[in-house]
Scaffold this motif. Structure first.
Motif, short mmCIF file in Angstrom:
data_model
loop_
_atom_site.label_atom_id
_atom_site.label_comp_id
_atom_site.label_asym_id
_atom_site.label_seq_id
_atom_site.Cartn_x
_atom_site.Cartn_y
_atom_site.Cartn_z
N LYS A 253 0.83 -1.22 0.00
CA LYS A 253 0.00 0.00 0.00
C LYS A 253 0.86 1.26 0.00
O LYS A 253 0.35 2.38 0.02
N SER A 254 2.19 1.09 0.03
CA SER A 254 3.04 2.25 0.32
C SER A 254 2.98 3.32 -0.78
O SER A 254 3.04 4.51 -0.47
N ASP A 255 2.86 2.90 -2.05
CA ASP A 255 2.81 3.93 -3.12
C ASP A 255 1.64 4.87 -2.90
O ASP A 255 1.77 6.09 -2.98
N ASN A 256 0.48 4.28 -2.61
CA ASN A 256 -0.72 5.09 -2.37
C ASN A 256 -0.55 6.00 -1.17
O ASN A 256 -0.95 7.16 -1.19
N ILE A 257 0.05 5.43 -0.12
CA ILE A 257 0.22 6.21 1.11
C ILE A 257 1.15 7.41 0.85
O ILE A 257 0.85 8.54 1.28
N LEU A 258 2.23 7.18 0.11
CA LEU A 258 3.15 8.28 -0.19
C LEU A 258 2.42 9.39 -0.96
O LEU A 258 2.55 10.58 -0.65
N LEU A 259 1.60 8.98 -1.92
CA LEU A 259 0.83 9.96 -2.70
C LEU A 259 -0.13 10.75 -1.82
O LEU A 259 -0.24 11.96 -1.91
N GLU A 260 -0.80 10.01 -0.93
CA GLU A 260 -1.78 10.65 -0.03
C GLU A 260 -1.10 11.68 0.86
O GLU A 260 -1.61 12.77 1.08
N ILE A 261 0.09 11.31 1.38
CA ILE A 261 0.82 12.24 2.26
C ILE A 261 1.13 13.52 1.48
O ILE A 261 0.90 14.64 1.95
N LEU A 262 1.64 13.35 0.25
CA LEU A 262 1.99 14.52 -0.56
C LEU A 262 0.75 15.35 -0.90
O LEU A 262 0.76 16.58 -0.82
N ASN A 263 -0.34 14.65 -1.24
CA ASN A 263 -1.60 15.35 -1.58
C ASN A 263 -2.14 16.19 -0.42
O ASN A 263 -2.79 17.21 -0.62
N LYS A 264 -1.86 15.69 0.81
CA LYS A 264 -2.38 16.41 1.99
C LYS A 264 -1.35 17.45 2.48
O LYS A 264 -1.44 17.95 3.59
N GLY A 265 -0.31 17.68 1.68
CA GLY A 265 0.65 18.73 1.99
C GLY A 265 1.80 18.29 2.88
O GLY A 265 2.59 19.12 3.34
N GLY A 266 1.92 16.99 3.14
CA GLY A 266 3.02 16.50 3.98
C GLY A 266 4.33 16.45 3.19
O GLY A 266 4.34 16.46 1.97
N LYS A 267 5.44 16.39 3.97
CA LYS A 267 6.76 16.25 3.35
C LYS A 267 7.25 14.83 3.64
O LYS A 267 7.06 14.32 4.75
#
Ligand SMILES: Nc1ncnc2c1ncn2[C@@H]1O[C@H](COP(=O)(O)OP(=O)(O)OP(=O)(O)O)[C@@H](O)[C@H]1O
Length: 288
Positions: A253-267
């Motif tokens: 699931k990590s690819d999706n999680i990385l995208l979600e973090i970036l989409n929510k403004g995380g670094k």
């Protein structure tokens, strides 16, 4: 159901103890991997299980008779000038398999391991992987109850490794119990239910694979709320280190999680893998 029990096995060579008081049950349908550093005693123990080598003391008890054991040694015997047909017929006859049966079985196995087209070529013209396959066919000419393979994947490219792992997994599905030695955890997990770690001739660890957590992604991130990360599919746990959050996640699931973090403004600061099995192996190799 027990296939073989080892009871207080010791082996010494010229006064040097290389196997020390090993007791172990080999269970039907519980495929195992022996791991350990060079010289830990893996090959010696495999040979004692097959009966090729006698222990200096202790007992090897076979619980069912007859018990057919197939064995693929670490090094191919010095018979490379033969063709597969000649070699396999020769090995079959040594094992007492009737010629009629060999005539039926050898072509089937050559076909199954994709070697029919080279059945009349000399083995010394083969790649390492092809030679290993010949060794495997030899070991299953008479369908074994237990198949023992010493470093079957060493020196092979990843494609051939995967091909052989697939073949071993098929044997397992057909009811053959497999014991092998190898040292790369991800490949082994496709075959083994149990991992026995040897060191200095002793058992240092004995684990059921199902009890060991699967590898996880470890993502270090900031600029995003901990509660939001918890809502992402595949997150296992999150811990806080100052401003940084460390999220453990399922690898798939990590690819999706990385995208979600970036989409929510995380670094994203770093992405790594935590492999509990590898950690366990390293601890056993290094600390004991
Ligand atoms: N025939 C022999 N005569 C004397 N010593 C031996 C013999 N066979 C093995 N040994 C010694 O026994 C110890 C265990 O060897 P073994 O081959 O079982 O280890 P291993 O764990 O399989 O190692 P590797 O990963 O290098 O194959 C080593 O110290 C080795 O040198």
């Amino acid at each position: 159901m027990k296939l073989i029990s080892l009871e207080n096995i010791n082996k010494t060579y010229s006064g040097k103890t290389v196997i020390q008081d090993i007791s172990l049950d080999i269970l039907k349908h519980q495929s195992m991997v022996f791991m350990g550093t060079n010289g830990a005693g893996k090959s010696t123990l495999l040979k004692i299980i097959t009966g090729l080598l006698l222990p200096s003391s202790g007992r090897v008890i076979k619980h069912s008779k007859p018990l057919h054991i197939g064995y693929v040694p670490e090094r191919f015997p010095n018979l490379l000038r033969f063709t597969p047909l000649e070699y396999l017929n020769y090995m079959g006859r040594i094992q007492g398999i009737p010629v009629m049966e060999l005539e039926k079985r050898i072509p089937i196995l050559l076909d199954r391991l994709a070697l029919s087209h080279v059945k009349n070529k000399r083995i010394d013209t083969f790649s390492k992987g092809m030679v290993q396959k010949i060794g495997i066919i030899q070991s299953i000419l008479r369908k074994p109850d237990l198949l023992i393979l010493d470093e079957p994947l060493s020196g092979l490219d990843i494609h051939t490794q995967n091909e052989l792992v697939h073949i071993m997994a098929e044997f397992k599905d057909e009811g053959i119990t497999i014991i092998l030695t190898y040292h790369e955890s991800d490949i082994l997990l496709k075959i083994a239910e149990r991992i026995v770690i040897l060191g200095e001739g002793q058992i240092k660890g004995d684990y059921h694979v199902k009890d060991i957590d699967k590898p996880q992604m470890v993502i270090e991130t900031s600029g995003i709320d901990e509660q939001i990360i918890h809502t992402f599919n595949g997150i296992l746990r999150v811990s806080k280190n100052g401003e940084t959050l460390q999220a453990h996640a399922l690898q798939e699931k990590s690819d999706n999680i990385l995208l979600e973090i970036l989409n929510k403004g995380g670094k994203i600061h770093s992405v790594g893998v935590h492999d509990p099995l590898n950690q366990l192996i390293m601890e056993n190799y290094v600390n004991k």
